[in-house]
Design an enzyme around this catalytic site. Structure first.
Site, PDB file in Angstrom:
ATOM      1  N   GLY A   1      53.271   8.162  32.176  1.00 33.69           N
ATOM      2  CA  GLY A   1      53.659   8.886  33.385  1.00 33.69           C
ATOM      3  C   GLY A   1      52.441   9.392  34.146  1.00 33.69           C
ATOM      4  N   ASN A   2      51.369   9.703  33.396  1.00 35.95           N
ATOM      5  CA  ASN A   2      50.134  10.170  34.029  1.00 35.95           C
ATOM      6  C   ASN A   2      49.399   9.067  34.757  1.00 35.95           C
ATOM      7  OD1 ASN A   2      50.017  12.955  33.472  1.00 35.95           O
ATOM      8  ND2 ASN A   2      49.598  12.500  31.335  1.00 35.95           N
TER       9      ASN A   2
ATOM     10  N   LYS B   1      56.793  21.602  23.318  1.00 32.92           N
ATOM     11  CA  LYS B   1      56.399  20.858  24.527  1.00 32.92           C
ATOM     12  C   LYS B   1      56.591  21.728  25.768  1.00 32.92           C
ATOM     13  CE  LYS B   1      55.231  16.461  23.975  1.00 32.92           C
ATOM     14  NZ  LYS B   1      54.130  15.801  24.690  1.00 32.92           N
TER      15      LYS B   1
ATOM     16  N   LYS C   1      50.518   7.932  20.234  1.00 30.94           N
ATOM     17  CA  LYS C   1      50.349   6.505  20.541  1.00 30.94           C
ATOM     18  C   LYS C   1      49.948   5.730  19.277  1.00 30.94           C
ATOM     19  CE  LYS C   1      48.740   7.215  25.284  1.00 30.94           C
ATOM     20  NZ  LYS C   1      50.045   7.158  25.929  1.00 30.94           N
TER      21      LYS C   1
ATOM     22  N   LYS D   1      57.477   9.344  24.790  1.00 32.85           N
ATOM     23  CA  LYS D   1      57.848   8.029  25.327  1.00 32.85           C
ATOM     24  C   LYS D   1      57.241   6.882  24.522  1.00 32.85           C
ATOM     25  CE  LYS D   1      54.248   6.291  27.967  1.00 32.85           C
ATOM     26  NZ  LYS D   1      53.335   7.165  27.262  1.00 32.85           N
TER      27      LYS D   1
END
Lengths: 322, 322
Positions: free
Chosen positions: B10-11, B129, B275, B213
Site C-alpha cells: 500500500g505504501n 496495529k 514479509k 497483507k
C-alpha cells in the site's frame, strides 16, 4: 434453469430520512437478503444481484467534503467504487447469514464493476443529477468557479449536479458471466457501475457522472443472458394516476403501453420512469419478463401476485410444502 | 503455465508523506501496472494480484472521524471494504491501460474479499496495529472510554490500536479460483481482505481488525495453487545488518535461515518481518518459490537478478527479442 437479474434500490438499504450508518444498512439488509434467499430457494432460479447507491454515495460525498482540508476529496468515480465495496461487502455478509438460516450455502462474490458510457452522450451537455451536500448560493457558485462543477437549485438549496449518461456495456461482463455459470451468486454493477469512458486509444477513464442503476441492471441482465429482470425498491408497483385520489396499481404493462406512458410523462423522471424504461428495454431486447415491485414482496412478484409485470408469464414459483 | 500471486505494498501506491489524493494513486499505479504487465507479457505467467491498504484506510479513517458529526463513521471492516473498491478500481484502470500500451487485452476483475480469522486468535487480546488519526492523550482516553477503543502512545501521539489476527482462509476462494482458471486477471484480498469471524452458527461477522497483507497473500496464493509468491514494495531486498554501516542485501534465504532470523528479531516487526515470514510459510506449505523486492524491479526479480529469493529457481523469464 431460470436466471434472474435483480436490482435493489439504494433507498431500500438506507430509507429516506435514516442516518447513513452501517447499523442501519446492516438491519435493512437482513430483510433484503432474506427476501432474495426465499426467492432463490423457492424458485431454484440463478440470480445475479445489483443495487443502487444513491444515499450511500451521497453520504460519502458529504463526508469527503467535510474532511477535504486534510484528506483530498476523491472524484465521484472513486466514491462510486468505494460504495460498491461498502454495500457489496455488507450484502454478502447478509446473504451468507440468510442462506445459513435455511441450512444452505451459496458461494457469493462481489465484483467491482465498471460500466462504459459514451463520451458523446448528450447527458454530458445537460447534467441533472444532484449529488453531495446542499450549499448556500454563494458557496455553490464558488465551487462552480473553482472546481468546474455544474450547480443547480432545488426546493432546499443549491447542489452539484452531474450527468447521468446511458450505460452501454460492462467491462467485467465476461468475468461476471463466468462466475454466474459456475454457480456463484454474483453482486455486480453496484450503483450502476463506475461510469468509464472508453478513450480513442482503448483504455478507460473514470467519469464524474452517475449511471441509473435500473438501466445498468438491463445491461447486466443481458450480459448474463438473464430470463427475467426484477427491479425491487420501496415502491410496491407502477401506478396509473399516481398521487391523485384515483391512483391505481398497474398489474401488467405491455411494452407499447410502457413506451406510450413514458412519452406522455406518466411517471416521475427521477424514480419510476427509468424503472419502466428499463423493463420495456429489457423485453424489447429479448428478455422473457420483467417486474417492478417492493423488496419485501419479492416472492409474490415472481409468482405474479404482486408488483407490475412486463412481458411473459410469471416464473410460477412452487408453493413450499406446509 | 506458471502462476504467480503478487502483493503490492500500500505504501508503494501512496508513498510516505504523499497526500492521500486520487491523483497521487493514479500516478503511482501507472508505474506499478506497467511493471506487472511487463512481468505477465515477458513470463507468460498467470497472475493474481493483491495489494495493501495501510495509507488508504488510514486516510479514510481520518476523514470518517472528521465527518462523524454528520455522517456516522463506519466501522473498520466497512472502511476496509471501501478501500478494496477504491484501490481495486484504480488498479484495474491502470492495468487495462498498461496492457493496451503493448497492444494487448486481458480481462480484469476486482473481487471484494473477506478473510476468515479465528475468534480466539491471541491478537484479539493484544491489539498493536495503529489506525486512524493521531489524538492528544485526553481525547484518546475519551474515545477509549466511550467507544471501547484500545489506544496506545507512539513517538508522535496517541492512536487507536486494533488487533492483527492471522488470516486463515478466503471466503471467496472458489470464485477467485474459477476466474483465474478462466484466464481472468484477478485483483483480490485487498488490504489483506476484510477480516471476518466465522460465528458458531456459521455466518460471518466483520471484525474491527486489520490483516497483514503479506500473510493474506500466502492464503490467496494457496487458494489458487500459485507456484510463486512475489511481495513487491518500496524496499529492494531483505537485508542483513539493516540500518548499520555493514548492511547488505540478501540474495537468497532458505526457510531455515528465515525462521532463524525471525526468531532472532533480525527484521523490523512492522515491515520486513511479516514479509519474510510470509515467504517462509509459502515455501513450507509447498510453494515453489517466493521473493521480496521493489515493485519497479518486478521483471528482474523473476529472473533472479534482483530482490531476495526463497526456495527454488527463478522462473527464467525469457529475454525479449531485441
Amino acid at each position: 434453469m431460470t436466471r434472474l437479474a435483480i436490482a435493489l434500490g439504494g433507498n431500500a438499504l438506507i430509507r429516506r430520512g435514516e442516518p447513513g450508518s452501517t447499523e442501519v444498512q446492516r438491519r435493512n439488509l437482513v430483510a433484503a437478503a432474506r427476501g432474495l434467499v426465499t426467492l432463490v430457494e423457492g424458485s431454484r432460479a440463478e440470480i445475479v444481484v445489483t443495487h443502487g447507491n444513491g444515499p450511500q454515495v451521497g453520504f460519502r460525498a458529504i463526508g469527503a467534503e467535510m474532511a477535504a482540508s486534510v484528506v483530498p476529496a476523491p472524484p465521484l468515480d472513486v466514491l462510486g467504487a468505494e460504495t460498491q465495496g461498502q454495500i457489496g461487502y455488507l450484502l454478502a455478509n447478509a446473504l451468507d447469514a440468510a442462506f445459513l438460516e435455511r441450512g444452505k450455502h451459496r458461494d457469493i462474490a462481489v465484483v467491482v464493476t465498471r460500466t462504459v458510457v459514451a463520451q458523446d452522450d448528450p447527458a454530458f451537455q445537460n447534467p441533472t443529477k444532484p449529488v453531495g451536500p446542499m450549499y448556500d448560493e454563494e458557496t455553490a457558485r464558488e465551487h462552480a468557479r473553482t472546481r468546474g462543477w455544474n450547480i443547480a437549485q432545488d426546493a432546499n438549496g443549491w447542489r452539484r449536479v452531474v450527468p447521468s449518461p446511458r450505460p452501454i456495456r460492462i467491462v467485467e461482463a465476461r468475468a461476471i458471466r463466468t462466475l454466474v455459470e459456475s454457480g456463484v451468486l454474483v453482486v455486480a454493477s453496484g450503483g450502476g457501475g463506475v461510469p468509464v469512458i472508453e478513450c480513442p486509444e482503448g483504455h478507460f477513464e473514470g467519469s464524474e457522472a452517475v449511471i441509473d442503476k435500473d438501466l445498468a441492471a438491463v445491461v447486466l441482465a443481458r450480459s448474463v443472458d438473464a430470463d427475467g429482470l426484477l427491479l425491487l425498491s420501496d415502491v410496491d408497483a407502477v401506478y396509473r394516476r399516481w398521487g391523485t385520489p384515483r391512483q391505481e396499481a398497474i398489474l401488467r404493462l405491455s411494452v407499447e403501453e410502457a413506451l406510450e406512458g413514458l412519452a406522455l410523462g406518466a411517471w416521475p423522471a427521477g424514480s419510476m420512469a427509468p424503472k419502466v424504461r428499463a423493463c420495456a428495454e429489457f423485453i424489447q431486447g429479448g428478455g422473457r419478463f420483467a417486474a417492478i415491485g417492493a423488496m419485501e414482496n419479492a416472492v409474490a412478484i415472481v409468482k405474479g401476485s404482486s408488483g407490475t409485470w412486463f412481458g411473459g408469464e410469471s416464473v410460477g414459483l412452487p408453493r413450499r410444502a406446509a
